[in-house]
Design a protein around this motif. Structure first.
Motif, short mmCIF file in Angstrom:
data_model
loop_
_atom_site.label_atom_id
_atom_site.label_comp_id
_atom_site.label_asym_id
_atom_site.label_seq_id
_atom_site.Cartn_x
_atom_site.Cartn_y
_atom_site.Cartn_z
N ARG A 276 -0.20 -7.39 7.60
CA ARG A 276 -1.35 -7.50 6.69
C ARG A 276 -0.88 -7.61 5.24
O ARG A 276 -1.40 -8.41 4.47
CB ARG A 276 -2.25 -6.27 6.89
CG ARG A 276 -3.45 -6.23 5.97
CD ARG A 276 -4.34 -5.02 6.26
NE ARG A 276 -5.32 -4.89 5.21
CZ ARG A 276 -5.10 -4.26 4.06
NH1 ARG A 276 -3.92 -3.72 3.81
NH2 ARG A 276 -6.04 -4.19 3.14
N ASP B 234 -15.08 0.69 1.72
CA ASP B 234 -14.37 0.73 3.01
C ASP B 234 -15.31 0.86 4.21
O ASP B 234 -15.17 0.12 5.19
CB ASP B 234 -13.35 1.88 2.97
CG ASP B 234 -12.48 1.88 4.20
OD1 ASP B 234 -12.08 0.78 4.65
OD2 ASP B 234 -12.19 2.96 4.74
N ALA C 68 -7.00 3.15 -1.36
CA ALA C 68 -7.73 2.00 -0.82
C ALA C 68 -9.10 2.44 -0.33
O ALA C 68 -9.21 3.33 0.50
CB ALA C 68 -6.94 1.38 0.33
N ASP C 69 -10.13 1.81 -0.88
CA ASP C 69 -11.48 2.06 -0.38
C ASP C 69 -12.24 0.74 -0.30
O ASP C 69 -13.33 0.59 -0.84
CB ASP C 69 -12.20 3.07 -1.28
CG ASP C 69 -13.55 3.47 -0.69
OD1 ASP C 69 -13.66 3.55 0.55
OD2 ASP C 69 -14.51 3.66 -1.46
N GLY C 70 -11.60 -0.26 0.30
CA GLY C 70 -12.22 -1.58 0.43
C GLY C 70 -11.97 -2.46 -0.77
O GLY C 70 -11.80 -1.98 -1.90
N GLY C 71 -11.90 -3.76 -0.51
CA GLY C 71 -11.78 -4.75 -1.59
C GLY C 71 -10.46 -4.72 -2.34
O GLY C 71 -10.41 -5.06 -3.53
N THR C 72 -9.37 -4.37 -1.64
CA THR C 72 -8.11 -4.24 -2.39
C THR C 72 -7.50 -5.59 -2.77
O THR C 72 -6.84 -5.69 -3.79
CB THR C 72 -7.07 -3.40 -1.62
OG1 THR C 72 -6.80 -4.04 -0.37
CG2 THR C 72 -7.55 -1.99 -1.39
N ARG C 73 -7.71 -6.62 -1.91
CA ARG C 73 -7.12 -7.92 -2.30
C ARG C 73 -7.80 -8.44 -3.56
O ARG C 73 -7.16 -9.00 -4.44
CB ARG C 73 -7.18 -8.93 -1.16
CG ARG C 73 -8.50 -9.64 -0.94
CD ARG C 73 -8.58 -10.32 0.38
NE ARG C 73 -8.50 -9.36 1.46
CZ ARG C 73 -8.22 -9.67 2.73
NH1 ARG C 73 -8.01 -10.92 3.06
NH2 ARG C 73 -8.20 -8.74 3.65
N MET D 272 0.86 -1.20 0.00
CA MET D 272 0.00 0.00 0.00
C MET D 272 0.88 1.23 0.00
O MET D 272 1.78 1.35 0.85
CB MET D 272 -0.84 0.03 1.27
CG MET D 272 -2.06 -0.83 1.20
SD MET D 272 -2.93 -0.66 2.75
CE MET D 272 -4.57 -0.48 2.15
N ASP E 265 -17.07 -2.30 4.82
CA ASP E 265 -16.13 -3.29 5.34
C ASP E 265 -15.88 -3.03 6.84
O ASP E 265 -15.90 -3.96 7.65
CB ASP E 265 -14.82 -3.19 4.54
CG ASP E 265 -13.86 -4.32 4.86
OD1 ASP E 265 -13.78 -4.71 6.04
OD2 ASP E 265 -13.17 -4.80 3.95
N LYS E 266 -15.67 -1.76 7.19
CA LYS E 266 -15.35 -1.41 8.58
C LYS E 266 -16.53 -1.60 9.53
O LYS E 266 -16.37 -2.12 10.62
CB LYS E 266 -14.91 0.06 8.64
CG LYS E 266 -13.43 0.24 8.43
CD LYS E 266 -12.95 1.58 8.98
CE LYS E 266 -11.50 1.76 8.62
NZ LYS E 266 -11.28 2.54 7.40
N VAL F 86 -4.28 5.50 2.11
CA VAL F 86 -5.33 5.44 3.14
C VAL F 86 -5.37 6.76 3.91
O VAL F 86 -4.46 7.58 3.78
CB VAL F 86 -5.08 4.26 4.13
CG1 VAL F 86 -5.45 2.94 3.52
CG2 VAL F 86 -3.64 4.24 4.61
N ASP G 110 -17.35 -9.96 5.72
CA ASP G 110 -16.70 -9.74 4.42
C ASP G 110 -16.27 -11.11 3.88
O ASP G 110 -15.64 -11.88 4.61
CB ASP G 110 -15.48 -8.83 4.66
CG ASP G 110 -14.76 -8.45 3.38
OD1 ASP G 110 -15.41 -8.45 2.32
OD2 ASP G 110 -13.55 -8.13 3.45
N LEU H 136 -1.57 -10.60 2.66
CA LEU H 136 -2.27 -10.39 1.38
C LEU H 136 -1.40 -10.77 0.19
O LEU H 136 -1.91 -11.24 -0.83
CB LEU H 136 -2.79 -8.95 1.26
CG LEU H 136 -3.89 -8.57 2.24
CD1 LEU H 136 -4.66 -7.35 1.77
CD2 LEU H 136 -4.86 -9.70 2.47
#
Ligand code: CDP
Length: 250
Positions: free
Chosen positions: A94, A174, A129-134, A78, A177-178, A83, A183, A98
């Motif tokens: 993390r 994001d 990054a706004d969720g679902g990065t993997r 990242m 997700d938070k 972020v 998820d 990933l």
């Protein structure tokens, strides 16, 4: 969960106005880096990821090489500005996890046995990054592998589903997700019908799980079309340039 944050409104719409089965807009561009053998940029909502592929090439240190196949190496990273709170550029636990998850999602699709004693390096760089990065990382990396001309059984597509405010939804951002409950990231090879990544963070009933899995797979099938169209655009463009160059030489 923070009681103030309402993730589904009275009309059943999500924080960004999507329905439960709606993906964020997905855009993929192929061949964005001159110095990589293959590359792709994915923009999925506000999540932006660059994937670069180098290889097959000589592996260093040599003792890591395999006599019967190529070694796939993957680095998920990242950017510090990706972020809200600055992310330290040093690799985190993390990111190490990933990197492994993305490698394992891609590995079954690649014909590694065609390139013994070499390595293929995949860099997944999260710009925003706004969720679902993997998942978006897997999607971009498999397009970059195809762009590098690496033979594959199928493209791999990533898409998550989950549960927010008691509703099973696809492609969490994001906030969802938070503050959501669950998820479920999935990677899928649509042509082969194979799943190469399945994780679950939270608890679902069997019925909810099946619903989430089906939503994620449907999401993968939609993103697959975007991947193929992006590769075709790049191929058509390269062909056009070649034809023009041939013409000017005549
Ligand atoms: O990105 P993905 O959903 O695959 O992985 P995650 O670990 O569930 O992270 C979810 C989201 O949290 C990321 O997409 C980022 O938007 C955010 N995140 C963050 O804000 N700061 C971090 N250091 C790591 C993640």
């Amino acid at each position: 969960m923070d009681e103030e944050i309402k993730l589904i409104d009275e009309n059943g719409l999500r924080v960004d106005g999507r329905r439960f089965d709606e993906l964020r807009p997905v855009r993929i561009e192929v061949g964005v880096l001159k110095n990589a053998d293959g590359s792709a940029l994915i923009v999925q909502g506000r999540t932006k990821i660059l994937a670069a592929v180098y290889g097959p090439r000589e592996i260093h240190p040599k003792h890591l090489s395999k006599p019967d196949r190529a070694v796939l190496r993957c680095r998920y990273h990242m950017a510090p500005f990706s972020v809200e709170d600055r992310k330290s550029p040093a690799p985190s636990r993390r990111e190490t996890e990933l990197s492994k998850v993305i490698r394992e999602a891609l590995e079954p699709a690649i014909l590694l046995e065609k390139f013994p004693r070499t390595c293929i390096d995949v860099f997944v760089e999260v710009l925003e990054a706004d969720g679902g990065t993997r998942c978006a990382g897997v999607t971009a990396a498999s397009v970059a592998l195809a762009d590098a001309g690496i033979p594959m059984k199928d493209l791999v597509v990533g898409c998550a589903a989950g549960k927010v405010d008691g509703v099973v939804v696809v492609d969490l951002c994001d906030i969802e997700d938070k503050y959501g409950e669950v998820d479920v990231p999935v990677a899928y090879m649509p042509n082969k019908g194979l799943i190469s990544l399945l994780q679950m963070d939270g608890i679902l009933t069997m019925e909810e799980f099946e619903k989430a899995l089906n939503l994620a797979i449907d999401g993968c099938k939609k993103i697959y079309e975007v991947q193929k169209a992006a590769l075709k655009r790049k191929y058509d463009f390269t062909e056009k340039l070649k034809r023009e160059a041939d013409k000017s030489e005549e």
